[in-house]
Design an enzyme around this catalytic site. Structure first.
Site, PDB file in Angstrom:
ATOM      1  CG  ASP A   1      11.205  24.039  -4.913  1.00 19.24           C
ATOM      2  OD1 ASP A   1      10.308  23.192  -4.988  1.00 19.24           O
ATOM      3  OD2 ASP A   1      11.007  25.265  -5.006  1.00 19.24           O
TER       4      ASP A   1
ATOM      5  CB  CYS B   1      13.373  26.523   0.482  1.00 20.31           C
ATOM      6  SG  CYS B   1      14.531  27.705   1.201  1.00 20.31           S
TER       7      CYS B   1
ATOM      8  CG  HIS C   1      -4.121  -4.730  11.964  1.00 24.31           C
ATOM      9  ND1 HIS C   1      -2.962  -5.243  11.445  1.00 24.31           N
ATOM     10  CD2 HIS C   1      -3.897  -3.396  12.112  1.00 24.31           C
ATOM     11  CE1 HIS C   1      -2.073  -4.263  11.274  1.00 24.31           C
ATOM     12  NE2 HIS C   1      -2.616  -3.139  11.672  1.00 24.31           N
TER      13      HIS C   1
ATOM     14  NE  ARG D   1      -7.147   0.061  10.911  1.00 28.64           N
ATOM     15  CZ  ARG D   1      -5.867  -0.062  10.554  1.00 28.64           C
ATOM     16  NH1 ARG D   1      -5.063   0.982  10.604  1.00 28.64           N
ATOM     17  NH2 ARG D   1      -5.379  -1.213  10.150  1.00 28.64           N
TER      18      ARG D   1
ATOM     19  NE  ARG E   1      -2.996  -8.077   7.609  1.00 35.55           N
ATOM     20  CZ  ARG E   1      -3.523  -8.634   8.702  1.00 35.55           C
ATOM     21  NH1 ARG E   1      -4.042  -9.856   8.648  1.00 35.55           N
ATOM     22  NH2 ARG E   1      -3.533  -7.976   9.848  1.00 35.55           N
TER      23      ARG E   1
ATOM     24  CE1 TYR F   1      11.351  32.618   0.980  1.00 35.29           C
ATOM     25  CE2 TYR F   1      11.708  30.244   1.177  1.00 35.29           C
ATOM     26  CZ  TYR F   1      11.366  31.355   0.411  1.00 35.29           C
ATOM     27  OH  TYR F   1      11.053  31.191  -0.898  1.00 35.29           O
TER      28      TYR F   1
ATOM     29  CE  LYS G   1      -0.359  -0.341   5.048  1.00 35.42           C
ATOM     30  NZ  LYS G   1      -1.238  -0.786   6.162  1.00 35.42           N
TER      31      LYS G   1
HETATM   32  C1  LIG Z   1      -0.537  -1.785   6.871  1.00 34.41           C
HETATM   33  C2  LIG Z   1      -1.109  -3.043   7.405  1.00 34.41           C
HETATM   34  C3  LIG Z   1      -0.288  -4.159   7.604  1.00 34.41           C
HETATM   35  C4  LIG Z   1       1.226  -4.112   7.492  1.00 34.41           C
HETATM   36  O1  LIG Z   1       1.760  -3.705   8.730  1.00 34.41           O
HETATM   37  P1  LIG Z   1       3.344  -3.651   8.979  1.00 34.41           P
HETATM   38  O2  LIG Z   1       3.460  -3.250  10.400  1.00 34.41           O
HETATM   39  O3  LIG Z   1       3.871  -2.623   8.047  1.00 34.41           O
HETATM   40  O4  LIG Z   1       3.873  -5.000   8.685  1.00 34.41           O
HETATM   41  C5  LIG Z   1      -0.892  -5.349   7.966  1.00 34.41           C
HETATM   42  N1  LIG Z   1      -2.229  -5.425   8.147  1.00 34.41           N
HETATM   43  C6  LIG Z   1      -3.039  -4.366   8.000  1.00 34.41           C
HETATM   44  C7  LIG Z   1      -4.503  -4.505   8.227  1.00 34.41           C
HETATM   45  C8  LIG Z   1      -2.508  -3.136   7.644  1.00 34.41           C
HETATM   46  O5  LIG Z   1      -3.318  -2.075   7.505  1.00 34.41           O
END
Ligand SMILES: *Cc1c(COP(=O)(O)O)cnc(C)c1O
Length: 386
Positions: free
Chosen positions: A317, A315, A167, A138, A223, A269, A41
């Site tokens: 750039d 700045c 998660h 969430r 994941r 600046y 992602k």
């Molecule tokens: C982003 C995400 C992950 C990956 O997490 P890491 O800590 O980067 O390994 C896994 N599961 C879900 C639901 C996420 O949103």
């Protein structure tokens, strides 16, 4: 891999061999039956989604996870054929597009199942993974009652239920108490699910921190996000010394102007920095529009293997740095990465910004070209500005 031309002297180098090394490291600790979904992602946490996905696939990952349907479609358009899961919420009216592209979506609302179902047909069913909220707070169903409502709404001629997942909120913290509470909630939901559903589903619970710390409990998939990029999920996990990860991203530029100023001259600046002596000042073409935030004023970059501070305001750039001596135009400047014995890590930048390393690689903007390296050779580049 394509090489896109660019006309500036700032770039992020992505070492794809290191991404593959990190995948091999994790694989060695995981049980044989546990596969890896590479989390790509947010343009692969700023590293370049397509190139990272292809390198990860070559290293043996089984599929990909992203946050948005747009990100998943981009992978398909670039020829990625492996399973892709969108972990976030997708508009129900877009479900048919996902079904057509063979992209799995995350489901946890019965009304979503009803609404999305109206655009689906039995000739092209949609693959879904059911999300369980075991304490992240969430998205996801929280109770067996909600699970029942979802399963009741699920028309199996329109949907295939291919996975269930959760998660963890604190897997990167040394204290694993809350992690174990979430694990218990997951186990309760899983036994209720298995009483209600006889089909085979993939079970996946682990992000990087969980997969690295508790590999033996990871079921079918993990994941793998931040660890794949060679960064540790937190200082706590880093201190556990579980596996040697190699950071894949480094950030570079070159001096485009060098001058010697007398004592008492102001820089940038607001004229907030004034030379306290005769000083060599270098100008570097990378600024906050490239992601180098204004609050990084005063932090270091590397020149000739030595640390040099950013002086005056950052700045849009460009930045100015104080050099220890005169250097020619074109001298290499490193923002993240190593020069000789010195190294600036994403963790160091994260600490300065009071954030996490995830945000550091994500903040490097589209305008910075990504250069892809494999086995020490440049094999492609991506210019985000065009
Ligand atoms: C982003 C995400 C992950 C990956 O997490 P890491 O800590 O980067 O390994 C896994 N599961 C879900 C639901 C996420 O949103």
């Amino acid at each position: 891999m394509s090489v896109e031309t660019y006309y500036r002297d700032s770039w992020a180098e992505i070492d794809l061999s290191r991404i593959q090394h990190n995948i091999y490291e994790l694989k060695q600790t995981l049980p044989e039956q546990t596969g890896i979904y590479a989390v790509v992602k947010a343009n692969a946490y700023g590293h370049g989604d397509i190139q990272v996905a292809k390198a990860a696939e070559a290293a043996g990952v089984k599929g990909f996870a992203v946050a948005l349907l747009d990100e998943a479609i981009r992978l398909r358009e670039e020829g990625i054929k492996a399973p892709i899961l969108v972990m976030g919420w997708v508009r129900p009216e877009d479900a048919a597009i996902a079904a057509r592209e063979k992209i799995s979506l995350t489901a946890f609302q019965p009304e979503w199942i009803e609404e999305a179902g109206q655009s689906l047909s039995p000739t092209c069913p949609l693959s879904i993974h059911m999300k369980w909220d075991t304490g992240m707070g969430r998205i996801g169903i929280r109770t067996v009652k909600e699970m029942d409502e979802l399963l009741t709404a699920l028309d199996t001629s329109l949907y295939t239920l291919d996975g269930v997942f959760t998660h963890f909120a604190t897997a990167d913290e040394e204290d694993a108490t809350y992690f174990h509470e979430q694990q218990e909630r997951f186990d309760l939901l899983l036994s209720a699910f298995q009483e209600r559903w006889s089909g085979d589903v993939e079970i996946h619970t682990g992000n990087s921190a969980t997969a690295m710390r508790f590999p033996e409990t990871m079921n079918h998939y993990v994941r793998f996000g931040i660890g794949m990029y060679g960064l540790y999920p937190s200082p706590d996990v880093k201190a556990m010394d579980i596996m040697p990860l190699e950071p894949a991203l480094s950030l570079h530029s070159k001096l485009i102007h060098v001058k010697q100023l007398p004592k008492g001259e102001a820089i940038s600046y607001g004229a907030t920095y004034v030379t306290s002596d005769e000083e060599w000042i270098g100008t570097v073409p990378l600024g906050y529009a490239d992601g180098w935030k204004r609050s990084l004023q005063g932090t270091d970059v590397l020149v000739n293997g030595k640390r040099c501070p950013i002086v005056g305001k950052v700045c849009m750039d460009q930045i100015m740095i104080r050099l220890d001596q005169q250097y020619p135009i074109g001298t290499h400047v490193t923002f993240i990465g190593r020069q000789e014995e010195e190294e600036i890590t994403s963790d160091e930048i994260a600490a300065h910004l009071d954030t996490i390393n995830y945000e550091v690689t994500c903040m490097i903007s589209y305008r910075v070209p990504r250069v892809f390296v494999q086995d020490g050779k440049t094999i492609g580049s991506q210019n985000g500005a065009r």
